[in-house]
Design an enzyme around this catalytic site. Structure first.
Site, PDB file in Angstrom:
ATOM      1  N   PHE A  68     -54.401 -37.836  57.250  1.00 11.49           N
ATOM      2  CA  PHE A  68     -53.396 -38.895  56.973  1.00 11.49           C
ATOM      3  C   PHE A  68     -52.702 -38.636  55.543  1.00 11.49           C
ATOM      4  O   PHE A  68     -53.600 -38.480  54.416  1.00 11.49           O
ATOM      5  CB  PHE A  68     -53.496 -40.086  57.106  1.00 11.49           C
ATOM      6  CG  PHE A  68     -54.245 -40.605  58.384  1.00 11.49           C
ATOM      7  CD1 PHE A  68     -53.435 -41.246  59.436  1.00 11.49           C
ATOM      8  CD2 PHE A  68     -55.490 -40.501  58.539  1.00 11.49           C
ATOM      9  CE1 PHE A  68     -54.073 -41.596  60.704  1.00 11.49           C
ATOM     10  CE2 PHE A  68     -56.243 -41.128  59.884  1.00 11.49           C
ATOM     11  CZ  PHE A  68     -55.254 -41.386  60.642  1.00 11.49           C
ATOM     12  N   CYS A  69     -51.277 -38.495  55.290  1.00 13.60           N
ATOM     13  CA  CYS A  69     -50.920 -38.317  54.139  1.00 13.60           C
ATOM     14  C   CYS A  69     -49.319 -39.032  54.224  1.00 13.60           C
ATOM     15  O   CYS A  69     -49.197 -39.767  55.263  1.00 13.60           O
ATOM     16  CB  CYS A  69     -50.951 -37.037  53.212  1.00 13.60           C
ATOM     17  SG  CYS A  69     -50.108 -35.709  54.310  1.00 13.60           S
ATOM     18  N   GLY A  70     -48.560 -38.915  53.062  1.00 16.36           N
ATOM     19  CA  GLY A  70     -47.284 -39.457  53.631  1.00 16.36           C
ATOM     20  C   GLY A  70     -46.466 -38.723  54.619  1.00 16.36           C
ATOM     21  O   GLY A  70     -45.991 -39.562  55.335  1.00 16.36           O
ATOM     22  N   GLY A  72     -47.982 -36.003  56.321  1.00 13.04           N
ATOM     23  CA  GLY A  72     -48.931 -35.376  57.484  1.00 13.04           C
ATOM     24  C   GLY A  72     -49.162 -33.890  57.056  1.00 13.04           C
ATOM     25  O   GLY A  72     -49.828 -33.128  57.218  1.00 13.04           O
ATOM     26  N   GLN A 112     -47.795 -41.170  57.209  1.00 12.68           N
ATOM     27  CA  GLN A 112     -47.708 -42.841  57.028  1.00 12.68           C
ATOM     28  C   GLN A 112     -46.141 -43.162  56.895  1.00 12.68           C
ATOM     29  O   GLN A 112     -45.619 -44.110  57.138  1.00 12.68           O
ATOM     30  CB  GLN A 112     -48.705 -43.361  56.135  1.00 12.68           C
ATOM     31  CG  GLN A 112     -48.456 -44.948  55.989  1.00 12.68           C
ATOM     32  CD  GLN A 112     -49.828 -45.747  55.513  1.00 12.68           C
ATOM     33  OE1 GLN A 112     -50.775 -45.320  55.713  1.00 12.68           O
ATOM     34  NE2 GLN A 112     -49.312 -46.501  54.570  1.00 12.68           N
TER      35      GLN A 112
END
Ligand SMILES: O=C[C@H](O)[C@H](O)COP(=O)(O)O
Length: 160
Positions: A68-70, A72, A112
């Protein structure tokens, strides 16, 4: 035997990581969840966490990952730099299906800042439900990727 899943997130996505980690821990299809961070308050940048998570798979300690990151995307780019690892962002159900059935990917990456939490949970649930069929026509493509990466195949910049 159930799946071993590694979860990883940068500070922009630690909340989704923790929600989906809890889902996975109560999923009968999953034997083990390995959390390589970050935890709330840890500001480690995504390249560090993406490499760490991908190496858990490369080292044979997990079968798949959900990173997960801001968006993806940073996690996907990072994880793909680890030899042997196939990772991609997928924010719809069909793409998640094909990520396994066409691409035999190891890692689903989610953003996210892009999708809602309930969709992320659903996609993670679906992701671990698919199994690549090595007798499918898709295997030739995966084999070509692997051969290019290892330098043993016919796929070169001038081959088409
Ligand atoms: O792909 C990168 C991620 O979205 C990261 O969480 C945020 O990166 P940025 O702050 O450079 O946009």
């Amino acid at each position: 035997m159930g799946l071993r899943i590694v979860v990883a997130a940068d500070p922009a996505a630690v909340q989704y990581k923790d929600v989906i980690k809890a889902d996975l821990e109560s999923d009968s299809r999953v034997d083990e969840v390995i959390d390589v961070g970050v935890q709330v308050g840890d500001d480690t940048l995504y390249p560090h966490i993406g490499v760490k998570g991908a190496h858990v798979i490369k080292d044979g300690k997990a079968d798949r990952g959900i990173f997960f990151c801001g968006t993806g995307m940073g996690m996907a780019i990072t994880a793909n730099k680890v030899p042997g690892i196939r990772a991609c962002t997928a924010h719809d159900s069909f793409s998640v299906e094909r990520l396994i059935m066409s691409n035999d990917a190891h890692v689903l990456c989610l953003g996210q800042r892009v999708i809602g939490c309930e969709l992320a949970r659903r996609l993670a649930h679906e992701f671990i439900g698919y199994t690549f069929d090595p007798s499918s026509h898709s295997k030739v493509n995966v084999d070509l990727i692997n051969a290019y990466e290892s330098g043993t195949g016919e796929t070169t910049p001038g081959s088409c």
